[in-house]
Write a protein that holds these residues in place. Structure first.
Motif, PDB file in Angstrom:
ATOM      1  N   MET A   1       0.858  -1.173   0.000  1.00 32.78           N
ATOM      2  CA  MET A   1       0.000   0.000   0.000  1.00 32.78           C
ATOM      3  C   MET A   1       0.905   1.237   0.000  1.00 32.78           C
ATOM      4  O   MET A   1       1.754   1.396   0.855  1.00 32.78           O
ATOM      5  CB  MET A   1      -0.896  -0.017   1.241  1.00 32.78           C
ATOM      6  N   SER A   2       0.713   2.106  -0.940  1.00 31.33           N
ATOM      7  CA  SER A   2       1.516   3.320  -1.035  1.00 31.33           C
ATOM      8  C   SER A   2       0.907   4.431  -0.184  1.00 31.33           C
ATOM      9  O   SER A   2      -0.224   4.317   0.302  1.00 31.33           O
ATOM     10  CB  SER A   2       1.578   3.773  -2.489  1.00 31.33           C
ATOM     11  N   GLN A   3       1.671   5.498  -0.028  1.00 33.24           N
ATOM     12  CA  GLN A   3       1.159   6.666   0.701  1.00 33.24           C
ATOM     13  C   GLN A   3      -0.091   7.208   0.012  1.00 33.24           C
ATOM     14  O   GLN A   3      -1.026   7.653   0.672  1.00 33.24           O
ATOM     15  CB  GLN A   3       2.247   7.750   0.810  1.00 33.24           C
ATOM     16  N   GLN A   4      -0.111   7.125  -1.312  1.00 35.51           N
ATOM     17  CA  GLN A   4      -1.272   7.594  -2.074  1.00 35.51           C
ATOM     18  C   GLN A   4      -2.509   6.756  -1.739  1.00 35.51           C
ATOM     19  O   GLN A   4      -3.607   7.298  -1.590  1.00 35.51           O
ATOM     20  CB  GLN A   4      -0.969   7.535  -3.565  1.00 35.51           C
ATOM     21  N   GLN A   5      -2.351   5.439  -1.585  1.00 35.52           N
ATOM     22  CA  GLN A   5      -3.478   4.573  -1.234  1.00 35.52           C
ATOM     23  C   GLN A   5      -3.951   4.853   0.185  1.00 35.52           C
ATOM     24  O   GLN A   5      -5.155   4.828   0.457  1.00 35.52           O
ATOM     25  CB  GLN A   5      -3.083   3.104  -1.386  1.00 35.52           C
ATOM     26  N   ARG A   6      -3.021   5.100   1.107  1.00 34.59           N
ATOM     27  CA  ARG A   6      -3.398   5.462   2.482  1.00 34.59           C
ATOM     28  C   ARG A   6      -4.210   6.753   2.473  1.00 34.59           C
ATOM     29  O   ARG A   6      -5.250   6.841   3.117  1.00 34.59           O
ATOM     30  CB  ARG A   6      -2.155   5.671   3.353  1.00 34.59           C
ATOM     31  N   LEU A  97      -0.053   7.392  15.404  1.00 34.73           N
ATOM     32  CA  LEU A  97      -0.183   5.938  15.314  1.00 34.73           C
ATOM     33  C   LEU A  97      -0.504   5.520  13.885  1.00 34.73           C
ATOM     34  O   LEU A  97       0.110   4.590  13.357  1.00 34.73           O
ATOM     35  CB  LEU A  97      -1.263   5.399  16.250  1.00 34.73           C
ATOM     36  N   LEU A  98      -1.447   6.188  13.250  1.00 32.95           N
ATOM     37  CA  LEU A  98      -1.816   5.841  11.878  1.00 32.95           C
ATOM     38  C   LEU A  98      -0.613   5.935  10.951  1.00 32.95           C
ATOM     39  O   LEU A  98      -0.434   5.104  10.058  1.00 32.95           O
ATOM     40  CB  LEU A  98      -2.953   6.732  11.375  1.00 32.95           C
ATOM     41  N   GLU A  99       0.232   6.930  11.167  1.00 31.76           N
ATOM     42  CA  GLU A  99       1.429   7.091  10.341  1.00 31.76           C
ATOM     43  C   GLU A  99       2.444   5.977  10.594  1.00 31.76           C
ATOM     44  O   GLU A  99       3.160   5.565   9.682  1.00 31.76           O
ATOM     45  CB  GLU A  99       2.082   8.445  10.612  1.00 31.76           C
ATOM     46  N   GLU A 100       2.518   5.483  11.826  1.00 32.33           N
ATOM     47  CA  GLU A 100       3.535   4.501  12.199  1.00 32.33           C
ATOM     48  C   GLU A 100       3.137   3.057  11.907  1.00 32.33           C
ATOM     49  O   GLU A 100       4.000   2.189  11.809  1.00 32.33           O
ATOM     50  CB  GLU A 100       3.885   4.658  13.683  1.00 32.33           C
ATOM     51  N   LEU A 101       1.845   2.787  11.770  1.00 32.81           N
ATOM     52  CA  LEU A 101       1.418   1.413  11.480  1.00 32.81           C
ATOM     53  C   LEU A 101       1.926   0.981  10.108  1.00 32.81           C
ATOM     54  O   LEU A 101       1.930   1.772   9.160  1.00 32.81           O
ATOM     55  CB  LEU A 101      -0.109   1.310  11.489  1.00 32.81           C
ATOM     56  N   ASN A 102       2.333  -0.289  10.003  1.00 37.49           N
ATOM     57  CA  ASN A 102       2.720  -0.782   8.683  1.00 37.49           C
ATOM     58  C   ASN A 102       1.453  -0.845   7.818  1.00 37.49           C
ATOM     59  O   ASN A 102       0.331  -0.793   8.319  1.00 37.49           O
ATOM     60  CB  ASN A 102       3.459  -2.122   8.766  1.00 37.49           C
ATOM     61  N   ASP A 103       1.642  -0.974   6.533  1.00 38.75           N
ATOM     62  CA  ASP A 103       0.527  -0.880   5.589  1.00 38.75           C
ATOM     63  C   ASP A 103      -0.591  -1.880   5.846  1.00 38.75           C
ATOM     64  O   ASP A 103      -1.766  -1.525   5.833  1.00 38.75           O
ATOM     65  CB  ASP A 103       1.040  -1.030   4.156  1.00 38.75           C
ATOM     66  N   ASP A 104      -0.242  -3.144   6.094  1.00 41.20           N
ATOM     67  CA  ASP A 104      -1.266  -4.163   6.321  1.00 41.20           C
ATOM     68  C   ASP A 104      -2.084  -3.880   7.580  1.00 41.20           C
ATOM     69  O   ASP A 104      -3.310  -3.981   7.581  1.00 41.20           O
ATOM     70  CB  ASP A 104      -0.650  -5.564   6.419  1.00 41.20           C
ATOM     71  N   SER A 105      -1.395  -3.530   8.668  1.00 37.77           N
ATOM     72  CA  SER A 105      -2.094  -3.236   9.921  1.00 37.77           C
ATOM     73  C   SER A 105      -2.965  -1.997   9.780  1.00 37.77           C
ATOM     74  O   SER A 105      -4.101  -1.963  10.260  1.00 37.77           O
ATOM     75  CB  SER A 105      -1.092  -3.051  11.065  1.00 37.77           C
ATOM     76  N   PHE A 106      -2.448  -0.979   9.100  1.00 38.59           N
ATOM     77  CA  PHE A 106      -3.213   0.247   8.860  1.00 38.59           C
ATOM     78  C   PHE A 106      -4.504  -0.082   8.109  1.00 38.59           C
ATOM     79  O   PHE A 106      -5.594   0.310   8.521  1.00 38.59           O
ATOM     80  CB  PHE A 106      -2.365   1.238   8.054  1.00 38.59           C
ATOM     81  N   PHE A 107      -4.376  -0.832   7.010  1.00 31.46           N
ATOM     82  CA  PHE A 107      -5.536  -1.166   6.194  1.00 31.46           C
ATOM     83  C   PHE A 107      -6.548  -1.989   6.978  1.00 31.46           C
ATOM     84  O   PHE A 107      -7.745  -1.693   6.961  1.00 31.46           O
ATOM     85  CB  PHE A 107      -5.096  -1.916   4.927  1.00 31.46           C
ATOM     86  N   GLN A 108      -6.081  -3.005   7.702  1.00 31.78           N
ATOM     87  CA  GLN A 108      -7.000  -3.844   8.485  1.00 31.78           C
ATOM     88  C   GLN A 108      -7.703  -3.031   9.570  1.00 31.78           C
ATOM     89  O   GLN A 108      -8.899  -3.190   9.786  1.00 31.78           O
ATOM     90  CB  GLN A 108      -6.266  -5.028   9.097  1.00 31.78           C
ATOM     91  N   PHE A 109      -6.950  -2.180  10.263  1.00 28.67           N
ATOM     92  CA  PHE A 109      -7.542  -1.370  11.322  1.00 28.67           C
ATOM     93  C   PHE A 109      -8.623  -0.443  10.768  1.00 28.67           C
ATOM     94  O   PHE A 109      -9.754  -0.424  11.258  1.00 28.67           O
ATOM     95  CB  PHE A 109      -6.461  -0.563  12.049  1.00 28.67           C
ATOM     96  N   VAL A 110      -8.282   0.336   9.746  1.00 28.30           N
ATOM     97  CA  VAL A 110      -9.220   1.333   9.221  1.00 28.30           C
ATOM     98  C   VAL A 110     -10.441   0.678   8.589  1.00 28.30           C
ATOM     99  O   VAL A 110     -11.574   1.102   8.829  1.00 28.30           O
ATOM    100  CB  VAL A 110      -8.519   2.296   8.234  1.00 28.30           C
TER     101      VAL A 110
END
Length: 188
Positions: A1-6, A97-110
């Motif tokens: 997941m890129s910064q653009q996708q986040r 926290l949102l910035e520090e989460l790795n991509d997979d964890s960020f996506f699953q959380f959100v």
């Protein structure tokens, strides 16, 4: 997941804006919140993202000083009684926290939060233990977050352990008693 996708996922969040209108009173631009009827100076929101309703659609820009807005790379002015939306700011520790989460964890959380009808902009309380552990090589602890979407409350515990393997566990508990637990383990 890129910064653009986040960024795209964050921009699709519900309740991301405070909606209202503006009026120029005594040479000062005042924002009136549609939901709460509270008034504040537009100067309190300088450098915030704004959307103005012009030409039959919402147009995004940035609030400047003295009723100016940067819209489509041009400086323009607010208009009397113009409908506007101002992007809400995330709580600082939650945003970190949102910035520090790795991509997979960020996506699953959100996406899990969204599936429960909550937005990241519904966060009303945030405790981020990670901010106190930045210099520690092996980090572990728990973060706490409270979300309110005006019809339900959701408490989230984020158990983390970062070292040779990164381990994130999110426990979502609604005021209805519904619970969801998601876990993500990533090798370094």
């Amino acid at each position: 997941m890129s910064q653009q996708q986040r960024t795209k996922l964050m921009n699709r969040q519900t309740r991301a804006f405070t909606e209202g209108t503006v009026e120029n009173i005594n040479q000062q631009w005042i924002f009136f919140d549609d939901e709460t009827d509270e008034a504040c100076s537009i100067e309190d929101h300088v450098d915030s993202i704004i959307e103005v309703y012009r030409g039959g659609r919402w147009q995004q820009g940035v609030i400047e000083e003295e009723g100016k807005i940067l819209l489509h790379r041009e400086i323009t002015f607010l208009r009397e009684n113009e409908p506007i939306r101002i992007r809400k700011k995330l709580l600082y520790s939650f945003e970190r926290l949102l910035e520090e989460l790795n991509d997979d964890s960020f996506f699953q959380f959100v996406t899990t939060l969204n599936s429960l009808d909550f937005s990241i902009y519904d966060c009303i309380y945030s405790y981020n233990q990670l901010t106190f552990l930045r210099a520690v090589p092996n980090q572990s602890g728990v973060n706490f977050f409270t979300f309110d979407n005006e019809s339900q409350i959701c408490l989230v515990q984020h158990h983390f352990s970062y070292g040779k393997k990164d381990h994130d566990r999110f426990e979502f508990t609604l005021n209805t008693g519904k619970r969801i637990v998601i876990e993500k383990v990533n090798s370094q």
